[in-house]
Design a protein around this motif. Structure first.
Motif, PDB file in Angstrom:
ATOM      1  N   ALA A  35       0.830  -1.205   0.000  1.00  0.00           N
ATOM      2  CA  ALA A  35       0.000   0.000   0.000  1.00  0.00           C
ATOM      3  C   ALA A  35       0.864   1.254   0.000  1.00  0.00           C
ATOM      4  O   ALA A  35       0.581   2.217  -0.722  1.00  0.00           O
ATOM      5  N   GLU A  36       1.944   1.245   0.784  1.00  0.00           N
ATOM      6  CA  GLU A  36       2.843   2.408   0.822  1.00  0.00           C
ATOM      7  C   GLU A  36       3.547   2.598  -0.509  1.00  0.00           C
ATOM      8  O   GLU A  36       3.720   3.725  -0.968  1.00  0.00           O
ATOM      9  N   GLN A  44       2.472   1.730  -3.530  1.00  0.00           N
ATOM     10  CA  GLN A  44       1.535   2.196  -4.556  1.00  0.00           C
ATOM     11  C   GLN A  44       0.856   3.501  -4.167  1.00  0.00           C
ATOM     12  O   GLN A  44       0.028   4.022  -4.917  1.00  0.00           O
ATOM     13  N   GLU A  45       1.146   4.006  -2.969  1.00  0.00           N
ATOM     14  CA  GLU A  45       0.575   5.256  -2.446  1.00  0.00           C
ATOM     15  C   GLU A  45      -0.958   5.210  -2.403  1.00  0.00           C
ATOM     16  O   GLU A  45      -1.637   6.138  -2.846  1.00  0.00           O
ATOM     17  N   VAL A  46      -1.475   4.090  -1.908  1.00  0.00           N
ATOM     18  CA  VAL A  46      -2.922   3.921  -1.706  1.00  0.00           C
ATOM     19  C   VAL A  46      -3.142   3.445  -0.272  1.00  0.00           C
ATOM     20  O   VAL A  46      -2.191   3.226   0.472  1.00  0.00           O
ATOM     21  N   ASP A  47      -4.410   3.263   0.110  1.00  0.00           N
ATOM     22  CA  ASP A  47      -4.745   2.834   1.465  1.00  0.00           C
ATOM     23  C   ASP A  47      -5.042   1.337   1.490  1.00  0.00           C
ATOM     24  O   ASP A  47      -5.506   0.764   0.504  1.00  0.00           O
ATOM     25  N   LYS A  64      -8.100  -4.813   1.051  1.00  0.00           N
ATOM     26  CA  LYS A  64      -8.014  -4.429  -0.349  1.00  0.00           C
ATOM     27  C   LYS A  64      -7.176  -3.166  -0.453  1.00  0.00           C
ATOM     28  O   LYS A  64      -7.281  -2.268   0.395  1.00  0.00           O
ATOM     29  N   LEU A  65      -6.377  -3.068  -1.513  1.00  0.00           N
ATOM     30  CA  LEU A  65      -5.597  -1.865  -1.755  1.00  0.00           C
ATOM     31  C   LEU A  65      -6.439  -0.912  -2.600  1.00  0.00           C
ATOM     32  O   LEU A  65      -6.843  -1.255  -3.710  1.00  0.00           O
ATOM     33  N   MET A  66      -6.746   0.279  -2.052  1.00  0.00           N
ATOM     34  CA  MET A  66      -7.574   1.236  -2.800  1.00  0.00           C
ATOM     35  C   MET A  66      -7.434   2.619  -2.190  1.00  0.00           C
ATOM     36  O   MET A  66      -6.928   2.780  -1.084  1.00  0.00           O
ATOM     37  N   ASP A  67      -7.921   3.597  -2.918  1.00  0.00           N
ATOM     38  CA  ASP A  67      -7.967   4.965  -2.401  1.00  0.00           C
ATOM     39  C   ASP A  67      -9.205   5.065  -1.510  1.00  0.00           C
ATOM     40  O   ASP A  67     -10.330   4.949  -1.994  1.00  0.00           O
ATOM     41  N   TYR A  68      -9.006   5.274  -0.206  1.00  0.00           N
ATOM     42  CA  TYR A  68     -10.115   5.237   0.758  1.00  0.00           C
ATOM     43  C   TYR A  68     -11.121   6.360   0.515  1.00  0.00           C
ATOM     44  O   TYR A  68     -12.322   6.160   0.647  1.00  0.00           O
ATOM     45  N   LYS A 117     -11.927   7.702  -2.345  1.00  0.00           N
ATOM     46  CA  LYS A 117     -12.736   7.306  -3.506  1.00  0.00           C
ATOM     47  C   LYS A 117     -13.742   6.224  -3.108  1.00  0.00           C
ATOM     48  O   LYS A 117     -14.887   6.226  -3.557  1.00  0.00           O
TER      49      LYS A 117
END
Length: 138
Positions: A4-5, A7-10, A24-28, A30
């Motif tokens: 996550a770090e 890919q710079e996502v949450d 899950k890896l995603m923009d929180y 969004k």
């Protein structure tokens, strides 16, 4: 967490009760936006129950009764619920039977447009009866 770090996502926990917990890896931000949008769509699709009221006196005249009955038919055809009540002012409470007869007559005459949900019940100075439309609401 390292992925996550990179890919710079949450890292969002989807199902905490599962073994092992599902993430899950995603923009929180969004994710929250999409969830609110989905809830808003579901709320827009659900139908609101509209309750229309018709008020009678215990000694309502025939012409007034017919006029109010015509409005009640229109409300029921539009798919709304109908709350018909007789309001007793002052000492007119002694005419409870007349009020009940009036509401039962209305229910009988509106039988083809709606069905009685609750028979006439005296609540304080009002005798209330509910009718539901036979037509399905939109």
């Amino acid at each position: 967490m390292r992925l996550a770090e990179e890919q710079e996502v949450d890292l969002v926990e989807i199902s905490p009760n599962a073994e092992p917990p599902v993430c899950k890896l995603m923009d929180y931000g969004k994710f929250l936006y999409e969830q609110k949008k989905r809830e808003k769509m579901l709320k827009a699709k659900s139908s609101q129950v509209v309750i229309k009221e018709i008020r009678f006196g215990p000694q309502t005249d025939e012409h007034d009764y017919e006029f109010k009955k015509k409005n009640a038919i229109k409300f029921l055809q539009d798919g709304a619920k109908l709350k018909a009540f007789v309001f007793f002012k002052g000492r007119s409470i002694i005419y409870k039977e007349q009020g009940q007869i009036l509401l039962l007559r209305l229910a009988q005459e509106l039988e083809e447009y709606g069905k009685v949900e609750q028979l006439p019940v005296l609540e304080g100075k009002r005798m209330i009866m509910y009718l539901a439309s036979k037509k399905k609401t939109k």
